[in-house]
Design an enzyme around this catalytic site. Structure first.
Site, short mmCIF file in Angstrom:
data_model
loop_
_atom_site.label_atom_id
_atom_site.label_comp_id
_atom_site.label_asym_id
_atom_site.label_seq_id
_atom_site.Cartn_x
_atom_site.Cartn_y
_atom_site.Cartn_z
N THR A 15 0.82 -1.22 0.00
CA THR A 15 0.00 0.00 0.00
C THR A 15 0.86 1.26 0.00
O THR A 15 2.05 1.24 0.28
CB THR A 15 -0.91 0.06 1.25
OG1 THR A 15 -0.07 0.16 2.40
CG2 THR A 15 -1.77 -1.18 1.35
N CYS A 16 0.20 2.39 -0.29
CA CYS A 16 0.87 3.69 -0.31
C CYS A 16 0.88 4.32 1.07
O CYS A 16 0.45 5.45 1.27
CB CYS A 16 0.17 4.63 -1.28
SG CYS A 16 0.22 4.03 -2.94
N ASP A 17 1.34 3.56 2.04
CA ASP A 17 1.46 4.08 3.40
C ASP A 17 2.80 3.60 3.92
O ASP A 17 3.09 2.40 3.88
CB ASP A 17 0.32 3.52 4.27
CG ASP A 17 0.29 4.17 5.65
OD1 ASP A 17 1.39 4.34 6.24
OD2 ASP A 17 -0.80 4.48 6.13
N ASN A 66 -6.63 1.54 0.25
CA ASN A 66 -6.03 1.61 -1.10
C ASN A 66 -6.78 0.74 -2.11
O ASN A 66 -6.24 0.36 -3.15
CB ASN A 66 -4.56 1.16 -1.10
CG ASN A 66 -3.58 2.32 -1.19
OD1 ASN A 66 -2.38 2.10 -1.24
ND2 ASN A 66 -4.04 3.55 -1.25
#
Ligand SMILES: *Cc1c(COP(=O)(O)O)cnc(C)c1O
Length: 387
Positions: free
Chosen positions: A334-336, A377
């Site tokens: 994910t974009c975290d 996401n």
């Protein structure tokens, strides 16, 4: 070292899990239900005198609840939603306890109306709510225990009260017309130090004795919670060793006057039955001379691996590839940037690991699916198959 399959599964079981997984897209969790049954039988074998209350939060899958129902297990429940699930599966309310010390008055009433009579508490306000919403209920008071330094997933501070308060609550339970039933504790999940049970049981003994001598209250039950180990990277004593020691502590403190004993296993019953199957999405370096490769896979903290928070639980990660190993940073898709499983601990994976390879996360049957986000996401929740 790549973990040896045989340290975690018998070959036949792993082959069965892998053959099934080969027909599925990743990521997915494959749970071998027969292993859950075996773990349950092992636990009741080494603790023949205890009643088992499965802590449903570890894995609330209907397949698992049904299997444990048929084996005779009872259930430790934390919410009205878990309660509905377990009742729908035909478990009678006498086999259920409300083990959460944090509850709304209307939820206490809901449990009571459904027929549940066993309630945990650790505070005066909660106890007064129980007296109102569940008159006459059996009460067990949870005490604080000091096992957080040696538990990989501690459950300290938030739950439980000190001995003096526990005694006050038991007396208050009596005065409120409730049934003062016993004392509970939880030494912390994945507890590696068996001595923490000794300390907790000794505290309980003091409470039992003082209430008997000073108040004439005879408590009848000790709920020793969970904390029994699953097999992760750092090994623990086996369950029989835990049981042998804990039984000795109980006998030393209570002798012939042994109260009823309850256990609430979650992790130890379920974890080893699951394999989380993932795929390598990307392998990269952060600079030309970067020492560590980053390996990104299609499952992460938000899709089942939340217990890697603080790198607390070190899951065994298996790859089919052989050869030289190299420590890598292992991260999710994910974009975290919190979605990194292991960074301080450089996970040893094969140098020839390639994009598209599968990685098998062993001992992931507990505290994975139920923690998985529903669409962070856009990734769907972790799929589970029971075989
Ligand atoms: C989570 C929990 C358990 C289960 O603990 P494990 O360490 O997973 O066995 C047992 N009792 C209570 C009250 C819990 O909250």
């Amino acid at each position: 070292m790549i973990p040896a399959i045989s340290d975690y599964y018998d070959t036949e079981t792993f082959d069965r899990i892998k053959a099934f997984a080969d027909t599925q897209e990743t990521p997915c969790l494959v749970v071998d239900t027969a292993t859950v049954g075996d773990q349950y039988d092992e636990l009741t074998g080494v603790f023949p005198y205890a009643r088992i209350f499965y802590a449903v939060k570890a894995n609330p899958a209907p397949e698992i609840i049904s299997l444990l129902r048929d084996r005779g297990s009872n259930f430790d429940i934390a919410s009205i939603y878990e309660l509905d699930r377990v009742l729908e599966l035909g478990v009678s309310p006498e086999r259920i306890s409300y083990g959460n010390t944090i509850k709304k008055s209307r939820d206490i009433r809901y449990f009571y109306e459904k027929g549940v009579r066993d309630f945990a508490t650790d505070s005066e306000a909660d106890l007064r709510n129980i007296a109102q919403a569940a008159p006459g209920a059996r009460i067990y008071v949870r005490i604080l225990s000091e096992g957080s330094a040696t538990a990989d997933w501690p459950l300290s501070r938030k739950f439980g009260c000190q001995t003096d308060m526990a005694m006050d609550l038991i007396m208050m339970a009596r005065d409120l017309g409730l049934d003062p039933y016993g004392i509970s504790f939880h030494v912390g999940s994945q507890q590696r130090d068996i001595g923490t049970w000794d300390a907790a049981i000794a505290k309980v003994k003091v409470i039992f004795e003082r209430l008997q001598e000073e108040e004439g209250i005879k408590l009848r039950m000790i709920n020793m919670g969970g904390g029994f180990p699953a097999h992760y990277l750092s090994r623990t004593n086996d369950l029989a060793t835990y049981a042998g020691e804990i039984t000795r502590f109980l006998e030393e403190d209570f002798g012939d006057d042994m109260p009823e004993i309850i256990l609430e296993p979650g992790r130890s019953l379920i974890a080893n039955a699951g394999v989380l199957v993932s795929e390598v999405v990307l392998i990269s370096r952060k600079s030309r001379t970067g020492l560590h490769r980053w390996v990104y896979i299609d499952v992460g903290k938000f899709s089942g691996l939340i217990e890697t928070l603080g790198e607390a639980i070190k899951f065994p990660v298996y790859s089919d590839r052989k050869g030289e190993l190299e420590g890598v940073v292992l991260a999710g898709p994910t974009c975290d940037s919190a979605d990194i499983m292991y960074e301080d601990f450089k996970y040893p994976l094969p140098l020839n690991l390639a994009i598209g390879d599968r990685l098998y996360w062993f001992s992931t049957g507990a505290y994975t699916t139920s923690y998985s986000a529903i669409e962070f996401n856009g990734f769907p929740p972790l799929k589970t198959y029971h075989i």
